[in-house]
Design an enzyme around this catalytic site. Structure first.
Site, mmCIF file in Angstrom:
data_model
loop_
_atom_site.group_PDB
_atom_site.id
_atom_site.type_symbol
_atom_site.label_atom_id
_atom_site.label_comp_id
_atom_site.label_asym_id
_atom_site.label_seq_id
_atom_site.Cartn_x
_atom_site.Cartn_y
_atom_site.Cartn_z
ATOM 1 C CB SER A 41 66.507 -60.580 61.541
ATOM 2 O OG SER A 41 67.829 -60.320 61.978
ATOM 3 C CG HIS A 172 47.005 -94.752 34.762
ATOM 4 N ND1 HIS A 172 47.312 -93.592 34.075
ATOM 5 C CD2 HIS A 172 47.777 -95.727 34.217
ATOM 6 C CE1 HIS A 172 48.218 -93.871 33.140
ATOM 7 N NE2 HIS A 172 48.531 -95.163 33.217
ATOM 8 C CB SER A 293 33.902 -86.310 63.504
ATOM 9 O OG SER A 293 32.798 -85.441 63.454
ATOM 10 C CE LYS A 299 35.028 -89.673 59.118
ATOM 11 N NZ LYS A 299 35.063 -88.303 58.611
ATOM 12 C CD GLU A 306 42.976 -85.688 56.900
ATOM 13 O OE1 GLU A 306 42.248 -84.824 56.430
ATOM 14 O OE2 GLU A 306 42.668 -86.344 57.914
ATOM 15 C CE1 TYR A 333 73.342 -60.465 54.317
ATOM 16 C CE2 TYR A 333 72.980 -58.089 54.361
ATOM 17 C CZ TYR A 333 72.646 -59.367 54.779
ATOM 18 O OH TYR A 333 71.607 -59.542 55.653
HETATM 19 N N1 ARG Z 1 70.395 -59.895 60.179
HETATM 20 C C1 ARG Z 1 71.168 -59.999 59.002
HETATM 21 C C2 ARG Z 1 70.817 -61.257 58.211
HETATM 22 O O1 ARG Z 1 70.149 -62.082 58.711
HETATM 23 C C3 ARG Z 1 72.624 -60.042 59.368
HETATM 24 C C4 ARG Z 1 73.525 -59.399 58.390
HETATM 25 C C5 ARG Z 1 73.259 -57.948 58.303
HETATM 26 N N2 ARG Z 1 74.212 -57.259 57.537
HETATM 27 C C6 ARG Z 1 74.080 -55.995 57.182
HETATM 28 N N3 ARG Z 1 75.025 -55.486 56.514
HETATM 29 N N4 ARG Z 1 73.035 -55.304 57.529
HETATM 30 O O2 ARG Z 1 71.199 -61.399 57.091
#
Ligand code: ARG
Length: 503
Positions: A41, A172, A293, A299, A306, A333
């Protein structure tokens, strides 16, 4: 066939990387490069970098107070963490799982394992990331609150300038009854008031620290959970350590709150889009907030509005994605939770952006009062008042009066003679004999009279709208004060953590 191949995401060869990975090297051999990129991540974690530094600083401060690490280690870790913060996220290693490992890796190269190796004592990335996300969300909620308050202030001021600006109200999307622009704008203000209250409720549940929960079962180290919580400006802790790392309900709540807010904005945006068409002609966007436009030189397009309408879909999409990701996840987790964070980030940024642009558009929009006044009576908008007047003057039941007026509207001439003719059919005698006068009819058909007579609490009568503006001005003021107290509390905690003396 060749052209299509361009669209296939290349799967890299299984070359290996990360042999020096600080958390991996004990248990596992090398990570496949594609699997590493797929699970990391690190790119989207940029949002959490600053918060993670603060979380690390609070953790080591508590470790020192609890005599788990000594003063020398604490000082070395703190100095390095502050350096890492200054160097910035781009300088961190990228071939790691996430921001937490990236920071610990940099810390290890700065001060060596003998000291950096103590950073993660009594902690898991599970409680760490939850803390970072909570801090990011609480900041986003406060920024959103500030933006909503600014938009509310604009709505109030524009409403105050248009307490007596007549316009047709719609049901409406058909002309329904006369109202005023001031009353209409206050309706949007009040919707935002509820959005603001939801932001506040969400803040209360978000601003709780999960730190000390570690992986989920807490730790045998003598951690002080309350201390890390207050150091970081949290209002308390998420008590159950398993709950603390497992839940993203605060994320869903923030996204639901943002979605509701976006729906409020999208309805305002849609009205302004409609009102700026040639068909309505009620408003005109300032050039600063309109586009044109590339082919049609005449326009003037309401592009920002939008996009508010469209981005509502983006935010609702983020909520939907997060709900589905979290659904049926077993405790505690799971890495699935990592997939929620980018949706959250994008949605919060998008929502803030939309509130600010809505405010700017509304602040500068040009109102065509003549056109609004001209359209107010179109479509027999005073028919309800006429039926009410007949019922009041003649004591004919409202439903009968409603039928009579309906028929008069169908005939298309609204005078006492016509009303009398139709009345005979329904009540056996002309309504003028029952007490209805020509003046009653003229007054009932007068749009200003219609509005002025609707003075029940919350109605569009000038006196009511003026009263509502007054109370809302006071409310806005107290909301602003509350917000600055919350902002100051967080700023104080952060300043203390970063600049504490004698560390
Ligand atoms: N990058 C992970 C997240 O955003 C952090 C926690 C990761 N924990 C683990 N046990 N791999 O959730």
């Amino acid at each position: 066939m060749r052209a299509r191949a361009k669209y296939i995401i290349p799967v890299p060869s299984s070359e290996t990387v990360m042999t020096q990975n600080i958390i991996r090297k004990g248990r596992l051999t090398e990570f496949d490069e594609h699997a590493s990129r797929f699970t990391s991540s690190v790119v989207t974690d940029a949002w959490l970098f600053y918060y993670d530094i603060l979380v690390d600083l609070a953790h080591i401060r508590m470790l020192k107070t609890q005599a788990i690490i000594g003063q020398t280690t604490y000082k070395a870790l703190k100095k390095s963490l502050l350096n890492i913060k200054e160097r910035g996220y781009p300088q961190l290693p990228k071939d790691v799982d996430d921001v937490h490992v990236a920071i610990e890796t940099a810390l290890t190269s700065d001060v060596g394992t003998a000291q950096a190796g103590w950073l993660h004592v009594g902690r898991s990335r599970n409680d760490e990331v939850a803390a970072c996300i909570r801090m990011a969300v609480r900041d986003a909620l406060l920024v959103l609150k500030e933006a909503v308050l600014a938009l509310q202030s604009t709505l109030l001021e524009r409403a105050a300038d248009n307490v007596h600006t007549l316009m047709p109200g719609f049901t409406h999307l058909q002309h329904a009854q006369p109202t005023t622009l001031g009353h209409h704008l206050l309706a949007h203000y009040d919707a935002l008031e509820r959005d603001l209250a939801r932001l506040g409720n969400c803040y209360e549940r978000t601003n709780r620290s999960p730190l000390g929960a570690a992986a989920f079962a807490s730790t045998g180290w003598p951690l002080d959970r309350d201390s890390t919580a207050s150091t970081l400006g949290f209002d308390g802790i998420i008590e159950n350590s398993m709950d603390a790392v497992s839940t993203r309900d605060f994320v869903i709540e923030a996204l639901a709150t943002a979605s509701n807010l976006m729906i409020t904005l999208s309805r305002l945006a849609e009205e302004l889009i409609l009102w700026s068409t040639s068909e309505f002609g009620y408003v005109e966007l300032d050039d600063k907030f309109a586009s044109t436009s590339s082919i049609m030189p005449q326009k003037k397009n309401p592009d920002p509005l939008e996009l508010i309408r469209a981005k509502t879909g983006t935010v609702v999409g983020a909520l939907t994605a997060s709900l589905v990701i979290c659904k049926a996840l077993p405790y505690s987790y799971n890495l699935d939770l990592q997939e929620v964070t980018p949706h959250l980030h994008q949605a919060m940024d998008t929502t803030v952006d939309c509130v600010r642009i809505a405010d700017a558009v509304l602040r500068t929009i040009i109102i065509n009062r003549d056109r609004l006044a001209e359209m107010t009576s179109v479509g027999f908008t005073t028919a309800t008042e006429l039926a009410d007047t007949i019922a009041r003057a003649t004591h004919v039941p409202f439903r009968t009066a409603h039928t009579i007026v309906g028929e008069v509207v169908r005939i298309g001439t609204c005078d006492l003679d016509t009303i009398d003719r139709v009345g005979i059919k329904h009540v056996g005698k002309p309504l003028s004999l029952l007490g209805l006068t020509a003046d009653d009819v003229i007054e009932a058909l007068d749009v200003s009279h219609n509005v002025a007579s609707r003075n029940v609490k919350g109605g569009p009568a000038g006196s009511e709208v003026a009263r509502m503006i007054k109370t809302r001005r006071r409310l806005l003021h107290s909301r602003r004060r509350r917000l600055s107290l919350q902002q100051n509390a967080l700023q104080r905690a952060e300043k203390d953590l970063l600049h504490e003396s004698g560390a």
